[in-house]
Design a protein around this motif. Structure first.
Motif, PDB file in Angstrom:
ATOM      1  N   MET A 136      26.291   9.478 -18.288  1.00  0.00           N
ATOM      2  CA  MET A 136      25.767   8.213 -18.785  1.00  0.00           C
ATOM      3  C   MET A 136      26.757   7.080 -18.587  1.00  0.00           C
ATOM      4  O   MET A 136      26.368   5.937 -18.311  1.00  0.00           O
TER       5      MET A 136
ATOM      6  N   PRO B  14      24.248  -1.246 -12.910  1.00  0.00           N
ATOM      7  CA  PRO B  14      22.939  -1.693 -13.406  1.00  0.00           C
ATOM      8  C   PRO B  14      21.766  -1.314 -12.510  1.00  0.00           C
ATOM      9  O   PRO B  14      20.697  -0.942 -13.009  1.00  0.00           O
TER      10      PRO B  14
ATOM     11  N   THR C 169      20.905   2.278 -13.115  1.00  0.00           N
ATOM     12  CA  THR C 169      20.250   2.426 -14.418  1.00  0.00           C
ATOM     13  C   THR C 169      18.766   2.073 -14.321  1.00  0.00           C
ATOM     14  O   THR C 169      17.901   2.798 -14.821  1.00  0.00           O
ATOM     15  N   SER C 170      18.476   0.968 -13.639  1.00  0.00           N
ATOM     16  CA  SER C 170      17.086   0.530 -13.496  1.00  0.00           C
ATOM     17  C   SER C 170      16.288   1.503 -12.636  1.00  0.00           C
ATOM     18  O   SER C 170      15.140   1.821 -12.948  1.00  0.00           O
TER      19      SER C 170
ATOM     20  N   ALA D  17      15.418   4.639 -14.515  1.00  0.00           N
ATOM     21  CA  ALA D  17      14.388   4.368 -15.520  1.00  0.00           C
ATOM     22  C   ALA D  17      13.013   4.311 -14.861  1.00  0.00           C
ATOM     23  O   ALA D  17      12.020   4.831 -15.395  1.00  0.00           O
TER      24      ALA D  17
ATOM     25  N   ILE E  41      26.442   6.103 -14.867  1.00  0.00           N
ATOM     26  CA  ILE E  41      25.167   5.451 -14.597  1.00  0.00           C
ATOM     27  C   ILE E  41      25.127   4.052 -15.212  1.00  0.00           C
ATOM     28  O   ILE E  41      24.670   3.088 -14.579  1.00  0.00           O
ATOM     29  N   SER E  42      25.636   3.925 -16.426  1.00  0.00           N
ATOM     30  CA  SER E  42      25.620   2.636 -17.122  1.00  0.00           C
ATOM     31  C   SER E  42      26.510   1.602 -16.441  1.00  0.00           C
ATOM     32  O   SER E  42      26.309   0.400 -16.617  1.00  0.00           O
TER      33      SER E  42
END
Length: 205
Positions: free
Chosen positions: A134, A141, A144-145, A148, A137-138
Protein backbone atom coordinates in the motif's frame (compact mmCIF):
# COMPACT_ATOMS: atom_id res chain seq x y z
CA UNK A 1 14.25 -2.20 -25.70
CA UNK A 2 16.77 0.45 -24.76
CA UNK A 3 20.00 -0.57 -22.95
CA UNK A 4 19.22 -1.77 -19.44
CA UNK A 5 15.67 -2.88 -20.15
CA UNK A 6 16.79 -6.47 -20.77
CA UNK A 7 18.13 -6.63 -17.20
CA UNK A 8 14.93 -5.14 -15.82
CA UNK A 9 12.83 -7.57 -17.85
CA UNK A 10 14.74 -10.50 -16.34
CA UNK A 11 14.34 -9.00 -12.87
CA UNK A 12 10.61 -8.53 -13.44
CA UNK A 13 10.13 -12.17 -14.47
CA UNK A 14 12.02 -13.28 -11.34
CA UNK A 15 9.73 -11.13 -9.18
CA UNK A 16 6.60 -12.49 -10.88
CA UNK A 17 7.79 -16.02 -10.17
CA UNK A 18 8.18 -14.95 -6.56
CA UNK A 19 4.53 -13.84 -6.46
CA UNK A 20 2.87 -16.49 -8.64
CA UNK A 21 5.40 -19.32 -8.37
CA UNK A 22 7.49 -20.89 -11.13
CA UNK A 23 5.47 -23.12 -13.44
CA UNK A 24 7.55 -24.89 -16.13
CA UNK A 25 6.25 -24.56 -19.73
CA UNK A 26 4.00 -21.63 -18.71
CA UNK A 27 4.56 -17.93 -19.25
CA UNK A 28 5.32 -15.67 -16.29
CA UNK A 29 2.34 -13.42 -17.16
CA UNK A 30 -0.99 -14.54 -18.63
CA UNK A 31 -0.10 -18.19 -18.15
CA UNK A 32 -3.31 -19.76 -19.46
CA UNK A 33 -4.53 -18.98 -22.96
CA UNK A 34 -5.58 -20.18 -26.41
CA UNK A 35 -4.05 -19.28 -29.80
CA UNK A 36 -6.04 -18.75 -32.99
CA UNK A 37 -5.08 -18.06 -36.59
CA UNK A 38 -6.97 -15.79 -38.96
CA UNK A 39 -6.87 -12.77 -41.26
CA UNK A 40 -6.93 -9.12 -40.26
CA UNK A 41 -8.90 -6.95 -42.69
CA UNK A 42 -8.81 -3.19 -42.03
CA UNK A 43 -11.71 -0.91 -42.83
CA UNK A 44 -11.04 1.50 -45.74
CA UNK A 45 -11.05 4.52 -43.41
CA UNK A 46 -8.01 3.17 -41.54
CA UNK A 47 -5.66 4.52 -44.22
CA UNK A 48 -6.53 8.04 -43.10
CA UNK A 49 -4.91 7.52 -39.72
CA UNK A 50 -1.76 5.46 -40.28
CA UNK A 51 0.73 4.17 -42.85
CA UNK A 52 1.10 0.82 -41.05
CA UNK A 53 0.94 -2.00 -43.59
CA UNK A 54 -1.77 -3.98 -41.83
CA UNK A 55 -4.06 -0.94 -42.11
CA UNK A 56 -3.49 -0.77 -45.86
CA UNK A 57 -4.38 -4.36 -46.76
CA UNK A 58 -5.55 -7.66 -45.32
CA UNK A 59 -2.75 -9.69 -43.68
CA UNK A 60 -2.51 -13.06 -41.88
CA UNK A 61 -2.52 -12.88 -38.11
CA UNK A 62 -2.47 -14.95 -34.93
CA UNK A 63 -4.30 -14.05 -31.73
CA UNK A 64 -3.66 -15.35 -28.23
CA UNK A 65 -6.49 -14.83 -25.76
CA UNK A 66 -5.47 -15.28 -22.13
CA UNK A 67 -6.44 -14.58 -18.56
CA UNK A 68 -4.41 -12.61 -16.06
CA UNK A 69 -1.85 -13.88 -13.59
CA UNK A 70 1.04 -16.28 -13.76
CA UNK A 71 -0.39 -19.25 -11.83
CA UNK A 72 -2.16 -21.69 -14.21
CA UNK A 73 -3.86 -23.39 -11.25
CA UNK A 74 -5.40 -20.21 -9.84
CA UNK A 75 -9.10 -19.41 -10.37
CA UNK A 76 -9.86 -17.16 -13.36
CA UNK A 77 -9.54 -13.42 -12.71
CA UNK A 78 -11.39 -10.50 -14.23
CA UNK A 79 -8.40 -9.70 -16.47
CA UNK A 80 -8.46 -10.74 -20.12
CA UNK A 81 -5.73 -10.15 -22.70
CA UNK A 82 -5.65 -10.23 -26.49
CA UNK A 83 -2.15 -10.47 -28.00
CA UNK A 84 -2.06 -10.10 -31.79
CA UNK A 85 0.70 -10.70 -34.32
CA UNK A 86 0.38 -9.42 -37.88
CA UNK A 87 2.46 -11.06 -40.63
CA UNK A 88 3.41 -8.76 -43.51
CA UNK A 89 4.23 -9.79 -47.11
CA UNK A 90 7.72 -8.36 -46.55
CA UNK A 91 8.42 -10.96 -43.87
CA UNK A 92 8.20 -8.48 -41.02
CA UNK A 93 5.98 -9.07 -38.02
CA UNK A 94 4.37 -6.54 -35.72
CA UNK A 95 2.39 -7.06 -32.56
CA UNK A 96 -0.32 -5.43 -30.48
CA UNK A 97 -1.31 -6.22 -26.91
CA UNK A 98 -4.70 -5.23 -25.54
CA UNK A 99 -6.43 -5.67 -22.19
CA UNK A 100 -10.06 -5.51 -21.10
CA UNK A 101 -9.17 -2.37 -19.12
CA UNK A 102 -8.90 1.17 -20.43
CA UNK A 103 -5.95 2.03 -18.21
CA UNK A 104 -2.76 0.25 -17.07
CA UNK A 105 -1.41 0.10 -13.53
CA UNK A 106 2.07 1.40 -14.47
CA UNK A 107 3.46 4.06 -16.76
CA UNK A 108 6.91 2.53 -17.27
CA UNK A 109 8.93 -0.64 -16.69
CA UNK A 110 10.34 0.69 -13.43
CA UNK A 111 6.88 1.03 -11.94
CA UNK A 112 5.97 -2.51 -13.00
CA UNK A 113 9.09 -3.87 -11.29
CA UNK A 114 8.38 -1.78 -8.19
CA UNK A 115 4.77 -2.92 -8.02
CA UNK A 116 5.60 -6.62 -8.34
CA UNK A 117 8.43 -6.25 -5.81
CA UNK A 118 6.08 -4.56 -3.32
CA UNK A 119 3.50 -7.34 -3.61
CA UNK A 120 5.97 -10.25 -3.44
CA UNK A 121 5.54 -12.47 -0.33
CA UNK A 122 8.23 -12.37 2.34
CA UNK A 123 10.73 -15.17 1.56
CA UNK A 124 10.89 -16.21 5.23
CA UNK A 125 7.21 -16.16 6.20
CA UNK A 126 5.60 -16.62 2.79
CA UNK A 127 3.17 -13.85 3.67
CA UNK A 128 2.56 -10.65 1.74
CA UNK A 129 3.41 -7.33 3.40
CA UNK A 130 0.21 -5.36 2.82
CA UNK A 131 1.66 -2.23 4.40
CA UNK A 132 4.64 -2.30 2.03
CA UNK A 133 2.38 -2.81 -0.98
CA UNK A 134 0.00 0.00 0.00
CA UNK A 135 2.89 2.37 0.71
CA UNK A 136 4.28 1.84 -2.78
CA UNK A 137 0.92 2.06 -4.52
CA UNK A 138 -0.04 5.21 -2.61
CA UNK A 139 3.19 6.88 -3.70
CA UNK A 140 2.04 6.78 -7.34
CA UNK A 141 -1.37 8.48 -7.82
CA UNK A 142 -1.88 7.10 -11.34
CA UNK A 143 -1.34 3.55 -10.05
CA UNK A 144 -3.77 4.12 -7.20
CA UNK A 145 -6.44 5.29 -9.64
CA UNK A 146 -5.77 2.48 -12.11
CA UNK A 147 -6.08 -0.22 -9.46
CA UNK A 148 -9.30 1.33 -8.16
CA UNK A 149 -10.75 1.20 -11.68
CA UNK A 150 -9.57 -2.40 -12.13
CA UNK A 151 -11.69 -3.47 -9.16
CA UNK A 152 -14.78 -2.22 -10.98
CA UNK A 153 -14.13 -4.22 -14.16
CA UNK A 154 -16.56 -7.16 -14.45
CA UNK A 155 -15.22 -10.54 -15.48
CA UNK A 156 -15.64 -11.27 -19.22
CA UNK A 157 -18.33 -13.69 -20.35
CA UNK A 158 -15.94 -14.99 -23.03
CA UNK A 159 -12.74 -13.95 -24.80
CA UNK A 160 -14.62 -13.52 -28.08
CA UNK A 161 -17.23 -11.18 -26.62
CA UNK A 162 -14.96 -8.85 -24.67
CA UNK A 163 -13.84 -5.31 -25.51
CA UNK A 164 -10.05 -4.85 -25.54
CA UNK A 165 -8.03 -1.65 -25.28
CA UNK A 166 -4.50 -1.11 -26.57
CA UNK A 167 -3.48 0.98 -23.57
CA UNK A 168 0.28 0.56 -23.86
CA UNK A 169 0.97 2.34 -27.16
CA UNK A 170 -0.40 3.14 -30.63
CA UNK A 171 -2.42 6.26 -29.98
CA UNK A 172 -3.95 8.45 -32.66
CA UNK A 173 -3.76 12.25 -32.42
CA UNK A 174 -5.90 14.42 -34.72
CA UNK A 175 -5.28 17.99 -35.90
CA UNK A 176 -7.00 19.37 -32.79
CA UNK A 177 -4.71 17.42 -30.47
CA UNK A 178 -7.39 14.99 -29.32
CA UNK A 179 -5.97 11.56 -28.45
CA UNK A 180 -7.62 8.23 -29.14
CA UNK A 181 -6.21 4.79 -28.46
CA UNK A 182 -6.87 1.70 -30.50
CA UNK A 183 -9.63 -0.56 -29.23
CA UNK A 184 -11.28 -3.79 -30.36
CA UNK A 185 -15.02 -3.97 -29.79
CA UNK A 186 -16.39 -7.35 -30.93
CA UNK A 187 -19.91 -7.46 -32.30
CA UNK A 188 -22.31 -8.17 -29.45
CA UNK A 189 -19.63 -7.98 -26.77
CA UNK A 190 -20.81 -8.68 -23.23
CA UNK A 191 -19.33 -6.98 -20.13
CA UNK A 192 -19.47 -9.74 -17.51
CA UNK A 193 -19.87 -13.43 -16.86
CA UNK A 194 -21.62 -15.63 -14.36
CA UNK A 195 -20.04 -15.82 -10.87
CA UNK A 196 -20.38 -19.60 -11.21
CA UNK A 197 -18.19 -19.59 -14.31
CA UNK A 198 -15.73 -17.25 -12.62
CA UNK A 199 -15.20 -19.79 -9.83
CA UNK A 200 -14.58 -22.71 -12.15
CA UNK A 201 -11.03 -24.14 -12.28
CA UNK A 202 -8.86 -22.88 -15.18
CA UNK A 203 -8.03 -24.92 -18.25
CA UNK A 204 -4.40 -25.99 -18.47
CA UNK A 205 -3.34 -25.00 -21.99
Amino acid sequence: MVPGQYDRAEKMVELVHGVSGFHPTYRAFHAVGDIYRGTFTPIPEAKQFTRAMHFQQAVPMTVRFSGGGGNPDAPPSTTADMACKFYFPTGRVTGLISLNADTFVAQNVGQVVGFVDATEPDPETGEKDDAKAMAYISSIPTMTSALALRKKIPAPVSFAKTAYHAIHAFRFVNASGNVRRQACLPTGHLPCRSPVFQSCPPRRQ
